[in-house]
Design a protein around this motif. Structure first.
Motif, PDB file in Angstrom:
ATOM      1  N   SER A 568     -29.945  41.374  35.091  1.00 48.53           N
ATOM      2  CA  SER A 568     -29.109  42.300  34.227  1.00 48.53           C
ATOM      3  C   SER A 568     -28.531  41.331  33.110  1.00 48.53           C
ATOM      4  CB  SER A 568     -28.078  42.636  34.872  1.00 48.53           C
ATOM      5  OG  SER A 568     -27.155  42.044  35.364  1.00 48.53           O
ATOM      6  N   GLU A 569     -28.052  41.959  32.131  1.00 52.09           N
ATOM      7  CA  GLU A 569     -27.314  41.124  30.683  1.00 52.09           C
ATOM      8  C   GLU A 569     -26.113  42.008  30.767  1.00 52.09           C
ATOM      9  OE1 GLU A 569     -29.266  41.177  26.962  1.00 52.09           O
ATOM     10  OE2 GLU A 569     -30.775  42.789  27.872  1.00 52.09           O
ATOM     11  N   GLU A 570     -25.254  41.256  30.154  1.00 51.56           N
ATOM     12  CA  GLU A 570     -23.886  42.078  29.451  1.00 51.56           C
ATOM     13  C   GLU A 570     -23.931  42.079  27.974  1.00 51.56           C
ATOM     14  OE1 GLU A 570     -20.693  39.198  30.843  1.00 51.56           O
ATOM     15  OE2 GLU A 570     -21.457  39.418  32.869  1.00 51.56           O
ATOM     16  N   ILE A 571     -23.590  43.333  27.650  1.00 52.29           N
ATOM     17  CA  ILE A 571     -23.578  43.619  26.502  1.00 52.29           C
ATOM     18  C   ILE A 571     -22.009  44.124  25.784  1.00 52.29           C
ATOM     19  CG2 ILE A 571     -24.306  45.028  24.259  1.00 52.29           C
ATOM     20  CD1 ILE A 571     -27.078  45.338  25.796  1.00 52.29           C
ATOM     21  N   SER A 572     -21.629  43.527  24.839  1.00 55.20           N
ATOM     22  CA  SER A 572     -20.097  44.131  24.330  1.00 55.20           C
ATOM     23  C   SER A 572     -19.890  45.671  24.054  1.00 55.20           C
ATOM     24  CB  SER A 572     -19.701  43.311  22.941  1.00 55.20           C
ATOM     25  OG  SER A 572     -18.325  43.622  22.642  1.00 55.20           O
ATOM     26  N   LEU A 573     -18.864  46.010  24.486  1.00 54.49           N
ATOM     27  CA  LEU A 573     -18.437  47.252  24.341  1.00 54.49           C
ATOM     28  C   LEU A 573     -17.460  47.459  23.079  1.00 54.49           C
ATOM     29  CD1 LEU A 573     -18.924  50.311  25.355  1.00 54.49           C
ATOM     30  CD2 LEU A 573     -17.048  50.123  26.968  1.00 54.49           C
ATOM     31  N   ALA A 574     -17.144  46.280  22.245  1.00 53.05           N
ATOM     32  CA  ALA A 574     -16.177  46.212  21.403  1.00 53.05           C
ATOM     33  C   ALA A 574     -16.579  47.372  20.307  1.00 53.05           C
ATOM     34  CB  ALA A 574     -16.388  45.109  20.443  1.00 53.05           C
ATOM     35  N   LEU A 619     -11.410  55.433  24.700  1.00 55.41           N
ATOM     36  CA  LEU A 619     -10.410  55.178  25.747  1.00 55.41           C
ATOM     37  C   LEU A 619      -9.796  53.657  25.686  1.00 55.41           C
ATOM     38  CD1 LEU A 619     -12.182  56.738  28.989  1.00 55.41           C
ATOM     39  CD2 LEU A 619     -10.403  57.633  27.646  1.00 55.41           C
ATOM     40  N   LEU A 620     -10.588  52.793  25.059  1.00 53.09           N
ATOM     41  CA  LEU A 620     -10.022  51.469  24.963  1.00 53.09           C
ATOM     42  C   LEU A 620      -8.976  51.199  23.867  1.00 53.09           C
ATOM     43  CD1 LEU A 620     -13.377  49.658  26.104  1.00 53.09           C
ATOM     44  CD2 LEU A 620     -11.311  49.644  27.321  1.00 53.09           C
ATOM     45  N   GLN A 621      -9.176  52.120  23.069  1.00 57.13           N
ATOM     46  CA  GLN A 621      -8.398  52.174  21.664  1.00 57.13           C
ATOM     47  C   GLN A 621      -6.880  52.492  21.837  1.00 57.13           C
ATOM     48  OE1 GLN A 621      -9.847  54.474  18.552  1.00 57.13           O
ATOM     49  NE2 GLN A 621     -12.049  53.738  18.928  1.00 57.13           N
ATOM     50  N   GLY A 622      -6.091  51.878  21.050  1.00 56.57           N
ATOM     51  CA  GLY A 622      -4.646  52.159  20.833  1.00 56.57           C
ATOM     52  C   GLY A 622      -4.082  52.081  22.155  1.00 56.57           C
ATOM     53  N   GLN A 623      -2.576  52.912  22.182  1.00 58.85           N
ATOM     54  CA  GLN A 623      -1.840  52.902  23.273  1.00 58.85           C
ATOM     55  C   GLN A 623      -2.243  53.749  24.491  1.00 58.85           C
ATOM     56  OE1 GLN A 623       0.784  50.950  23.638  1.00 58.85           O
ATOM     57  NE2 GLN A 623       0.115  50.110  21.423  1.00 58.85           N
ATOM     58  N   THR A 624      -3.190  53.260  25.522  1.00 66.15           N
ATOM     59  CA  THR A 624      -3.728  54.381  26.572  1.00 66.15           C
ATOM     60  C   THR A 624      -3.437  53.477  27.763  1.00 66.15           C
ATOM     61  OG1 THR A 624      -5.470  55.224  27.532  1.00 66.15           O
ATOM     62  CG2 THR A 624      -5.857  53.459  26.176  1.00 66.15           C
ATOM     63  N   SER A 625      -2.975  54.426  28.977  1.00 70.46           N
ATOM     64  CA  SER A 625      -2.968  53.695  30.189  1.00 70.46           C
ATOM     65  C   SER A 625      -4.337  53.830  31.121  1.00 70.46           C
ATOM     66  CB  SER A 625      -1.741  54.367  30.775  1.00 70.46           C
ATOM     67  OG  SER A 625      -1.727  55.679  30.777  1.00 70.46           O
ATOM     68  N   THR A 626      -5.386  54.356  30.615  1.00 73.28           N
ATOM     69  CA  THR A 626      -6.667  54.634  31.287  1.00 73.28           C
ATOM     70  C   THR A 626      -7.211  53.426  31.552  1.00 73.28           C
ATOM     71  OG1 THR A 626      -6.688  56.691  29.653  1.00 73.28           O
ATOM     72  CG2 THR A 626      -8.855  55.981  31.008  1.00 73.28           C
ATOM     73  N   GLU A 627      -7.154  53.326  32.935  1.00 73.36           N
ATOM     74  CA  GLU A 627      -8.079  52.344  33.620  1.00 73.36           C
ATOM     75  C   GLU A 627      -9.495  52.564  33.571  1.00 73.36           C
ATOM     76  OE1 GLU A 627      -6.637  51.269  37.623  1.00 73.36           O
ATOM     77  OE2 GLU A 627      -4.515  51.861  37.055  1.00 73.36           O
ATOM     78  N   ILE A 628     -10.407  51.774  33.369  1.00 70.36           N
ATOM     79  CA  ILE A 628     -11.741  51.870  33.461  1.00 70.36           C
ATOM     80  C   ILE A 628     -12.301  50.948  34.218  1.00 70.36           C
ATOM     81  CG2 ILE A 628     -13.987  52.186  32.027  1.00 70.36           C
ATOM     82  CD1 ILE A 628     -12.328  52.558  29.642  1.00 70.36           C
ATOM     83  N   PHE A 633     -14.495  42.120  31.592  1.00 69.54           N
ATOM     84  CA  PHE A 633     -13.748  41.489  30.427  1.00 69.54           C
ATOM     85  C   PHE A 633     -13.802  40.117  30.272  1.00 69.54           C
ATOM     86  CE2 PHE A 633     -11.849  45.541  30.931  1.00 69.54           C
ATOM     87  CZ  PHE A 633     -11.502  45.971  29.975  1.00 69.54           C
ATOM     88  N   ARG A 634     -14.334  39.670  29.150  1.00 67.64           N
ATOM     89  CA  ARG A 634     -14.603  38.137  28.708  1.00 67.64           C
ATOM     90  C   ARG A 634     -13.656  37.965  27.636  1.00 67.64           C
ATOM     91  NH1 ARG A 634     -17.177  36.799  33.178  1.00 67.64           N
ATOM     92  NH2 ARG A 634     -19.061  37.727  33.733  1.00 67.64           N
ATOM     93  N   SER A 635     -12.800  37.199  27.907  1.00 65.89           N
ATOM     94  CA  SER A 635     -11.556  36.931  26.705  1.00 65.89           C
ATOM     95  C   SER A 635     -10.973  38.129  26.044  1.00 65.89           C
ATOM     96  CB  SER A 635     -12.143  36.184  25.709  1.00 65.89           C
ATOM     97  OG  SER A 635     -12.561  34.652  26.116  1.00 65.89           O
ATOM     98  N   ASP A 636     -10.906  39.045  27.020  1.00 69.66           N
ATOM     99  CA  ASP A 636     -10.100  40.289  26.636  1.00 69.66           C
ATOM    100  C   ASP A 636     -11.171  41.255  25.930  1.00 69.66           C
ATOM    101  OD1 ASP A 636      -7.476  39.779  27.705  1.00 69.66           O
ATOM    102  OD2 ASP A 636      -7.061  39.085  26.048  1.00 69.66           O
ATOM    103  N   GLU A 637     -12.505  40.855  25.735  1.00 71.85           N
ATOM    104  CA  GLU A 637     -13.244  41.728  25.359  1.00 71.85           C
ATOM    105  C   GLU A 637     -14.203  42.650  26.469  1.00 71.85           C
ATOM    106  OE1 GLU A 637     -17.116  41.562  22.028  1.00 71.85           O
ATOM    107  OE2 GLU A 637     -15.805  39.839  22.186  1.00 71.85           O
ATOM    108  N   PRO A 638     -14.395  43.977  26.209  1.00 69.32           N
ATOM    109  CA  PRO A 638     -14.842  44.723  27.398  1.00 69.32           C
ATOM    110  C   PRO A 638     -16.636  44.519  27.213  1.00 69.32           C
ATOM    111  CG  PRO A 638     -14.245  46.101  25.595  1.00 69.32           C
ATOM    112  CD  PRO A 638     -13.562  44.728  25.255  1.00 69.32           C
ATOM    113  N   TYR A 639     -17.223  44.166  28.264  1.00 68.46           N
ATOM    114  CA  TYR A 639     -18.532  44.203  28.346  1.00 68.46           C
ATOM    115  C   TYR A 639     -19.215  45.230  29.489  1.00 68.46           C
ATOM    116  CZ  TYR A 639     -18.827  39.893  25.505  1.00 68.46           C
ATOM    117  OH  TYR A 639     -18.634  39.017  24.487  1.00 68.46           O
TER     118      TYR A 639
END
Length: 645
Positions: A568-574, A619-628, A633-639
């Motif tokens: 596998s490989e990791e791709i950013s979800l930014a 879901l990752l945007q703004g003020q949200t309490s949603t856990e995924i 997470f690499r340096s706070d960036e989701p992959y």
């Protein structure tokens, strides 16, 4: 000087008292038997304080419903055809209202038993005059139900204070007890937490993996109590129970029909057993964002379309208390040769009150898994697996069980399962009756705030399921907070911080509480008071967001197991176009689960679509309490982890 006080002297345990009713329309026989049996009970050892009462057939139903201390009923079949029919009706009534009480039949001839042979525990002749024997038999049946073979043996062994030269290393707590560093933990946890933590070296306590004595006896009592062919205790939770059943039925692969909203342990089992899943889409309630059962027509369609499926897994009841009408579904599956596993993690109490039945076992489920700790009195992780499968292969099952179970089980968990079963067998009906009364009070008081309201079945069942006969377990109380001006998370925090109340869960516009056997009048009073206070301080400006439906479940490009174990490989979800470009069309290698609602939007082997990428980014945007769950997470960036091309 402080004085040690025995808490039992301050709050003594309530005395055990058992009522045994004799239901007969023959007042002469009834009065003679009851008088003689009470005289006998007074002369014999009577640890349960058994007392006998007479009741005519017309008043028997009221007694069955109202007398919490009723533990057995003797039903007089009379001497004619009419008496036999009345007895049959009364025996069925007793079983339908109180599944646990012992039923004895009084008859005068063999033909009085026609159609009743399997429905009573013991038979007495109407001319019987040996009341010593009758009393002893009745008492023996009740005592058997009230026994806790494993818990009693564990207690007796501990009180013998044997020296421990075996695992675990704390040796009954002696490694901590006098330590200046960790002795406080010993005192906090208490003596018996440690001296009941034993090992398989103590042979008198039997083996959970190969039970032959007291654990097997405890499991047999549980099977009888819950209406199963066989029951197995687990100390690894219902997650393990689900995995064992799926491995038992599917072996090294095969097709499985499964609710998309099932517990993650089922998704894990799909990977572990190289299964081919057919996912059924749960139904979303558009107002409250609650996912309910799968539409019955969709289940039937999947069973018709996938004739090669070997197992179907359904969750009933759901986290929010919604229950399938299981009988027609299970019958439809069985007609097509499909075994059925029902995850009843949240419904272990259902068999013990007529308002909650029928249960999955009563509807013909082959396997039922229950978290005995969720709604009953067992310790966390303590679960039961009930078997109803007529084709059950016990030898193979034990091997599958041993692959997943620890060889060092926690003995206090096993004892708690034994005790939880006893409680339901002896007082489950009464305890649940009180719980249901609390639910009625809570619903009434919450509705009277004018701000909050309790959602009933008709509120929670989506329109798409209106004709599916969906039920609701009322002990799961979902409160609509839309008019309060608070979000579910905000209200959850206020209840905790200001009133010391922890609720079960919250969504955007609801909070949920569980009314369990451990709910008390004082807790109920404090919860009602807190909600009244919060209603008085309701905000009028609200910016609650509407529930966001999950994206459509996309196609599979390979088996979940192949994807999960592939390179596998990791791709950013930014949140940018590059992420969409690189992720669209790729195959997920992990399970991605937003919580709430706790339903995967991706599982291994599933194609990643544009809709899914944008949904996760929002879901990752703004003020949200949603856990995924499942993101990296690499340096706070989701992959996302995807299968390497």
């Amino acid at each position: 000087m402080p004085v040690d006080v025995d808490q039992n002297e301050i709050n003594p345990l309530p005395p055990v008292s058992c009522v045994v009713a004799l239901a007969s329309d023959d007042s002469v026989l009834a009065n003679n038997w009851v008088h003689s049996l009470n005289v006998t009970a007074a002369r014999h050892e009577n640890p349960l304080d058994i007392r006998f009462v007479a009741v005519d057939s017309s008043n028997a139903e009221a007694l069955l419903r109202d007398e919490e201390q009723l533990q057995a009923i003797l039903v007089d079949a009379g001497s004619g055809e009419a008496g036999r029919k009345n007895a049959g009706v009364l025996v069925e009534l007793a079983h339908s209202i109180r599944t646990q009480i012992n039923v004895f039949l009084i008859a005068s001839e063999r033909r009085s038993l026609a159609g009743l042979e399997k429905h009573f525990d013991e038979l007495f002749d109407r001319g019987e005059c040996n009341f010593n024997r009758i009393f002893r038999l009745v008492q023996a049946f009740i005592l058997k139900r009230a026994s806790t073979p494993f818990a009693d043996t564990l207690r007796d062994y501990v009180f013998k204070a044997k020296d421990a030269w075996h695992t675990p290393g704390h040796s009954g707590g002696d490694s901590l007890r006098k330590s200046p560093w960790v002795g406080d933990f010993y005192r906090f946890m208490g003596e018996h937490v440690f001296n009941t933590d034993l090992s398989v070296s103590v042979q008198v306590l039997d083996s959970l993996l190969e039970p032959h004595s007291i654990i097997q006896e405890a499991q047999d009592l549980a099977a009888q109590a819950f209406g199963a062919r066989q029951t197995f205790f687990l100390t690894n939770g219902t997650s393990t129970a689900n995995k064992v059943v799926i491995q038992q039925v599917l072996g090294g692969g095969g097709k499985i029909i499964v609710d998309q909203a099932c517990h993650k342990s089922v998704h894990h089992a799909v990977i572990m057993n190289r299964a081919e899943p057919v996912y059924l889409k749960s139904t979303l309630h558009p107002t409250f964002g609650i996912y309910g059962p799968v539409a019955q027509k969709d289940i039937f369609a999947a069973l018709d379309e996938h004739a090669d499926a070997r197992l179907m897994v359904l969750t009933s009841c759901t986290y929010d208390g919604l229950r399938y009408d299981l009988k027609p579904i299970i019958e439809y599956a069985h007609e097509r040769g499909v075994k059925v596993l029902v995850d009843e993690a949240w419904f272990a109490h259902g068999y013990f009150h007529p308002a909650l039945r029928p249960t999955a076992l009563e509807c013909g489920a082959d396997y039922v898994t229950q978290s005995t700790h969720k709604m009953l009195s067992a310790f966390s992780q303590a679960s039961m697996l009930h078997v109803g499968d007529p084709d059950f292969d016990e030898h193979r099952f034990r091997e599958n069980l041993n692959m997943h179970m620890s060889t060092s089980p926690q003995y206090s968990m096993i004892a708690s399962l034994d005790v939880a079963r006893k409680q339901m067998a002896m007082e489950g009906y009464g305890c649940l009756s009180r719980s249901l009364e609390m639910v009625e009070t809570l619903c009434r008081e919450v509705d009277e705030t004018g701000i909050f309201r309790v959602l009933r079945r008709e509120d929670l069942v989506p329109e798409a399921l209106a004709n599916d006969n969906i039920g609701l377990d009322p002990t799961k109380v979902t409160i609509d907070i839309s008019r309060s001006g608070y979000s579910g998370n905000e209200l959850q925090i206020k209840l905790f911080d200001q009133f010391g109340i922890q609720v079960e869960k919250a969504t955007a516009n609801t909070v949920s509480v569980l009314v369990t056997l451990g709910s008390t009048e004082s807790k109920l009073l404090r919860l009602i008071h807190a909600l009244q206070q919060l209603a008085d301080g309701a905000r009028h400006n609200t910016h609650l967001t509407s529930p966001r439906p999950l994206p459509e479940f996309s196609r599979f490009t390979c088996l979940p197991a192949d994807a999960y174990f592939a390179e596998s490989e990791e791709i950013s979800l930014a949140n940018n176009e590059n992420a969409l470009e690189h992720l669209k069309g790729r195959t997920s290698a992990d399970e991605i689960v937003p919580y709430p609602p706790g339903i995967p939007v991706l599982v291994p082997g599933q194609e990643i679509t544009e809709e899914i990428v944008k949904f996760l980014q929002k879901l990752l945007q703004g003020q949200t309490s949603t856990e995924i769950h499942g993101l990296i997470f690499r340096s706070d960036e989701p992959y996302l982890r995807v299968v390497k091309e």
